[in-house]
Design a protein around this motif. Structure first.
Motif, short mmCIF file in Angstrom:
data_model
loop_
_atom_site.label_atom_id
_atom_site.label_comp_id
_atom_site.label_asym_id
_atom_site.label_seq_id
_atom_site.Cartn_x
_atom_site.Cartn_y
_atom_site.Cartn_z
N TRP A 156 0.81 -1.22 0.00
CA TRP A 156 0.00 0.00 0.00
C TRP A 156 0.85 1.27 0.00
O TRP A 156 0.34 2.36 -0.16
N HIS A 177 -6.15 -1.14 -0.05
CA HIS A 177 -6.10 -0.91 1.39
C HIS A 177 -6.92 -2.01 2.09
O HIS A 177 -7.51 -2.86 1.42
N PRO A 178 -6.98 -2.00 3.43
CA PRO A 178 -7.56 -3.18 4.10
C PRO A 178 -8.97 -3.57 3.66
O PRO A 178 -9.25 -4.75 3.45
N ALA A 228 -9.86 -7.06 2.00
CA ALA A 228 -10.76 -8.00 2.67
C ALA A 228 -11.89 -8.42 1.74
O ALA A 228 -12.32 -9.58 1.74
N LEU A 247 -10.18 -10.80 -1.15
CA LEU A 247 -9.71 -12.14 -0.81
C LEU A 247 -10.90 -13.08 -0.68
O LEU A 247 -11.94 -12.70 -0.13
N HIS A 275 -10.19 -16.54 6.35
CA HIS A 275 -10.04 -15.23 5.73
C HIS A 275 -9.16 -14.34 6.61
O HIS A 275 -8.25 -13.65 6.14
N MET A 276 -9.44 -14.39 7.91
CA MET A 276 -8.65 -13.57 8.85
C MET A 276 -7.17 -13.97 8.78
O MET A 276 -6.28 -13.12 8.86
N LYS A 277 -6.94 -15.27 8.65
CA LYS A 277 -5.56 -15.75 8.57
C LYS A 277 -4.87 -15.15 7.33
O LYS A 277 -3.72 -14.71 7.40
N MET A 330 -5.71 -12.37 5.92
CA MET A 330 -5.57 -10.93 6.16
C MET A 330 -4.32 -10.64 6.98
O MET A 330 -3.71 -9.58 6.86
N ARG A 331 -3.94 -11.60 7.84
CA ARG A 331 -2.72 -11.39 8.62
C ARG A 331 -1.48 -11.36 7.74
O ARG A 331 -0.42 -10.91 8.17
N TYR A 390 -1.29 -9.58 5.20
CA TYR A 390 -1.45 -8.33 4.44
C TYR A 390 -0.11 -7.70 4.06
O TYR A 390 0.11 -7.31 2.92
N ARG A 391 0.81 -7.65 4.98
CA ARG A 391 2.10 -6.99 4.70
C ARG A 391 2.93 -7.79 3.69
O ARG A 391 3.83 -7.25 3.06
#
Ligand code: FAD
Ligand code: SF4
Lengths: 487, 188
Positions: A281, A312-313, A317, A320, A327-329, A331-332, A334-335
Motif C-alpha cells: 500500500w 487498502h484493508p 478484505a 480475498l 479469511h482472517m488468517k 488478512m494477517r 497483508y504486509r
C-alpha cells in the motif's frame, strides 16, 4: 462559479449556449474548450465537489463511486466502478496514461473518418496533464517487474499524470495532496475562470427535443428542478451515464444502437504471499505493466493486460476469497501480499438500459473472453511465482492455492469474481448510422445538437487505461461542438 | 427458455417469494431488548439480528478472542451501526436491494443447506455452511448477494483502526499516528 444543488431553494431556468452533462475526463475538456471559445457553458454533475480526502476507505469509497461503490451488472456477476462527482472518475483513478494502441486506432479508422488528426489531440492533452514516466516503482510493482523479467516476458514502466506526488499510495481514495493532474485540478479551474458555470449535486434526468435539442431537465439534490434551455447538449456522463440519459430521453434510435456494445475490460486479481514484507500500500500504486499477453493484431488470442492492484484493508478484505477464520488468517499476511490484476481487452458486447431513473448493465461474458481471463490469471500467478511468491491465490469457485508453476496448467478457474473499471463504447462513433450512435464529429446521427464526448464514443475496447484517449477524443470533437453552439 | 436462464429466474423467483413470505413473519419474534435497535435509522430489529449473525461469522477470528493477537470482535467494531448508516445513506433503490438481500439471507438461503430455520437462529457451523454455499453457488445472483453482504460487513469491520494492528497496516498518512492502534494485541 460552482453551485451546489443542495443549496438550490427553488426551481431555476437558465439559458445557455451549451450544456455539458458530466464533468469527468470527457466533460471537463469540453467545458474548458467551450469556455476558451467565450461560450460560457453550463456543466451538470450529479455528484458533489469533493471536499477533503481523508484516506479512509469507508468514507471515500461510497462518496467517490457510483451507487456507493456497489454498482453491479444486473445478474450481480461483475462490479462496475465509476466515479461520481466533480472531475468524475479522474478523482479516484490511478493516473496511468497510455495512448490507444495504433492497431486499435487503425481498426477504428475503417469505420470512422477524420481520425488522422486525433494524434494532435493526444499531444495537447498530454502536455496539459503533464504526462511523464512514473519516477518510482514500489515494492508491489517491483515484484511484477522482477517476475516479468525472470520469465523473459514483455513489460515496462508506465506513464502518469501527477505533479508533486509524495507516493502516499492512496490514489483510489482521492489525493489529499492535490498531486493528480486530473480534470478537477487542471481543466475545470480554467473553465470556471473563463466563464463556465457548474452545477454539482444536480442530475440530468431528461433531454427535451423535438427534431433538435431544446433543453435539459435536471433535479438538484435539494429537490429543485433545474432547466437548461439550450440547443447544444454534450453527453459526458461516462459510458454508463450517457447511454442511460439518451435512453431515458427517448432520443431517436432507429437502428437500436444506444446503450449497446458496452465494453468494460473485465478483470480479476491474483494475490501472492511472500516470505518478506512487501507493504504494497506504500508508494505509487501502479507503475509497471506486463504486455506479454497483449497482441492487438486482428484475430489475436492474446488479449490480456496485466498490472498491479494492491488495495487498502477494506478493498483487500473484500477481494480475498472466503470468510471467517481462514479469511482472517489470510488478512494477517497483508504486509506480505503482492497483488496483480489481469484485464481482458474484451469482445463481449454488453448493454446499458434504464430501470426507472437507474442505469442498469447487462454483460454476459463470451467464452472467448472467459478463456482470456483464465490465461490472464494463470499469467499473473506465473509472474508472482517467478518473483519468489511462496504461494498464490487464484480466484474462482473454489479458489485455488498454487505453489509451483507446473500446477498452473491444471487451473481452470470457474465462476471468477470480476470487477471492471473502464466502461466504454455505448454511444459509439461511426460514419454510418447503422454502425454507431454518433458520427465522426461526435454529433448524434438522429438528433441535431446532441453530442457525445466521453468513453462511450469508443467503437471497441482499447485494452489498456482509457483516460488519455477519452480526454483526447473529447478534445477531437470539441471544434464541432463549438461550431454548433455558435450556429 | 434456455435452461440457465430458467434456473436463474427460478432462483430469483424463489428468493423474492421467500422474501415476500418472510416479510410477514420476519418482524415477529426478534429480540427487541437490544439497546442498539433504538438507534437504528434504517435497519429493523430483525435486520440487526441478521447483520450481527453475518458479521460474527464473516469476521470470525482465527485466534480465540481475548488471547494475544486476537482481533477485536465485530460487535466491538460496531459493524451493525455502520451497516445501518450505510443503508440509511443509500438511494432508495439500493436500500431496497440491501433490505431484500438481508431478507434472503435470513429466510431463503438457509434452504441451500436444506434448513428450514432462519439464518440468525442457526448454529455457527450451519451459518458457515450457508455462507460457503452462497459463495460457491452456481447462480450468479446468489454469489452476488454473498459478495454484497460480505463487502458491507468487511467495510464495517476493517474501517476500525483496531483491526489494523492485526494486519500491520499503519493507517491514513494524513492522520498518523493512526488512532486506535492496538500493539498489545498485535502478534509480534
Ligand atoms: C478505480 C479506477 C481506477 C482507474 N484508473 C485508471 C488509470 O490509472 N488510467 C486510466 O486511463 N483510466 C483509469 N480509470 C478509468 C478512467 O478514470 C475512466 O475511464 C475515465 O475517467 C472515464 O471518463 P468519462 O468522461 O467517460 O467518465 P467519468 O470520468 O466517469 O465522468 C462521468 C461523470 O458524469 C457524471 N454523470 C453521469 N450521469 C450524469 C447525469 N445524468 N447527470 C449529471 N452528471 C452525470 C458522473 O457523476 C461522473 O462524475 C480508472 C477507473 C477506476 C474506477
Ligand atoms: S500516491 Fe501521489 S497521487 Fe496518489 S494519493 Fe498519494 S500523493 Fe496523491
Amino acid at each position: 462559479m460552482i453551485v451546489s444543488g443542495r443549496t438550490l431553494a427553488h426551481d431555476v431556468t437558465i439559458d445557455a449556449p451549451a450544456c455539458v452533462v458530466g464533468t469527468g475526463a470527457g466533460g471537463s475538456v469540453v467545458l474548458r474548450e467551450l469556455a476558451r471559445a467565450g461560450l460560457s457553458p453550463i456543466g451538470l454533475e450529479e455528484g458533489p465537489d469533493h471536499g477533503a480526502f481523508d484516506q479512509r476507505e469507508e468514507r471515500m469509497l461510497p462518496e467517490l463511486f457510483q451507487e456507493h461503490g456497489g454498482r453491479m451488472t444486473d445478474d450481480l456477476g461483475i462490479t462496475v466502478l465509476g466515479g461520481r462527482g466533480l472531475g468524475g472518475s479522474t478523482i479516484h483513478n490511478t493516473n496511468l496514461c497510455k495512448r490507444i494502441p495504433p492497431e486499435v486506432l487503425a481498426e477504428w479508422k475503417k469505420t470512422v473518418s477524420g481520425l488522422d488528426s486525433v494524434g494532435s489531440s493526444f499531444d495537447a492533452i498530454e502536455r496539459d496533464l503533464s504526462v511523464s514516466p512514473i519516477p518510482e516503482v514500489n515494492a508491489n510493482n517491483d515484484i511484477l517487474r522482477r517476475g516479468v523479467n525472470a520469465l523473459g516476458w514483455r513489460g515496462g514502466l508506465l506513464s502518469h499524470n501527477r505533479v508533486g506526488c509524495i507516493g502516499s499510495g492512496f490514489c483510489e481514495l482521492g489525493c489529499a495532496y492535490n498531486a493528480k493532474q486530473n480534470a478537477r485540478k487542471v481543466l475545470i479551474p480554467e473553465a470556471l475562470e473563463r466563464g463556465a458555470r457548474i452545477y454539482c449535486d444536480v442530475r440530468a434526468l431528461r433531454i427535451q427535443h423535438d427534431g433538435a435539442v431544446s433543453a435539459v431537465i435536471a433535479r438538484a439534490a435539494s429537490g429543485a428542478t433545474v432547466t437548461i434551455r439550450t440547443k447544444v447538449v454534450v453527453l459526458a456522463g461516462s459510458a454508463v451515464g450517457s447511454a442511460a440519459l439518451a435512453l431515458a430521453s427517448n432520443v431517436p434510435d432507429p437502428h437500436v444502437q444506444q446503450g449497446q456494445s458496452l465494453r468494460i475490460h473485465p478483470g480479476s486479481v491474483v494475490a501472492g504471499v511472500f516470505d518478506r514484507d512487501i507493504d504494497g500500500w506504500r508508494g505509487i500504486p501502479q507503475s509497471w505493466e506486463c504486455t506479454e499477453h497483449l497482441d492487438f493484431r486482428e484475430g489475436s488470442e492474446k488479449r490480456v493486460w496485466i498490472t498491479t492492484a494492491f488495495a487498502h484493508p477494506i478493498g483487500t478484505a473484500v477481494t480475498l476469497p472466503g470468510f471467517g477464520a481462514a479469511h482472517m488468517k489470510m488478512m494477517r499476511s497483508y504486509r506480505k501480499l503482492a497483488v496483480l490484476t489481469a484485464m481482458v481487452h474484451d469482445q463481449t458486447a454488453g448493454r446499458v438500459y434504464v430501470d426507472g431513473e437507474r442505469p442498469r448493465l447487462r454483460y454476459k461474458m463470451l467464452p472467448s473472453d472467459r478463456a482470456q481471463m483464465t490465461l490472464g490469471l494463470r499469467a499473473c500467478a506465473e509472474i508472482l511465482l517467478a518473483a519468489g511468491a511462496r504461494e498464490v491465490m487464484i480466484p474462482g469457485v473454489p479458489p485455488r492455492t498454487v505453489r509451483r508453476a507446473s500446477e498452473l496448467a491444471s487451473v481452470e478457474p470457474r465462476m471468477i469474481p470480476l470487477t471492471a473499471v473502464h466502461p466504454m463504447g455505448t454511444m459509439r462513433m461511426a460514419d454510418s448510422p447503422r454502425n454507431g450512435v454518433v458520427g465522426p464529429t461526435g454529433e448524434h446521427h438522429h438528433l441535431k445538437g446532441l453530442f457525445v464526448a466521453d468513453g462511450s464514443l469508443f467503437p471497441t475496447s482499447i485494452g489498456g487505461p482509457p483516460q488519455i484517449s477519452i480526454y483526447a477524443f473529447a478534445l477531437h470533437v470539441t471544434p464541432h461542438i463549438i461550431a454548433a453552439a455558435r450556429r | 427458455m434456455e435452461r440457465r436462464r430458467f434456473l436463474r429466474s427460478a432462483v430469483a423467483w424463489g428468493v423474492s417469494s421467500a422474501a415476500v413470505v418472510a416479510s410477514f413473519v420476519r418482524v415477529l419474534d426478534y429480540d427487541r431488548s437490544d439497546r442498539r435497535i433504538g438507534h437504528m435509522r434504517a435497519l429493523a430489529a430483525w435486520e440487526v439480528a441478521v447483520v450481527d449473525a453475518l458479521a460474527e461469522r464473516l469476521c470470525a477470528a482465527d485466534v480465540a478472542y481475548g488471547e494475544l493477537g486476537a482481533p477485536p470482535t465485530p460487535r466491538e467494531c460496531e459493524v451493525v451501526a455502520f451497516v445501518d448508516s450505510f443503508v440509511a445513506a443509500s438511494e432508495p433503490a439500493i436500500a431496497r436491494e440491501l433490505h431484500a438481500a438481508f431478507g434472503a439471507v435470513e429466510h431463503a438461503f438457509p434452504m441451500l443447506i436444506r434448513s428450514p430455520r432462519r439464518f440468525s437462529r442457526l448454529s455457527e457451523a450451519d451459518r458457515d455452511r450457508v455462507l460457503a454455499a452462497m459463495e460457491s453457488s452456481s447462480f450468479e445472483l446468489v454469489r452476488g448477494c454473498f459478495a454484497g453482504v460480505k463487502s458491507l460487513v468487511m467495510m464495517g469491520y476493517y474501517r476500525d483502526p483496531r483491526t489494523w494492528g492485526v494486519l500491520g497496516y499503519d493507517g491514513p498518512l494524513v492522520a498518523r499516528p493512526a488512532g486506535g492502534w492496538v500493539p498489545l494485541r498485535h502478534k509480534p
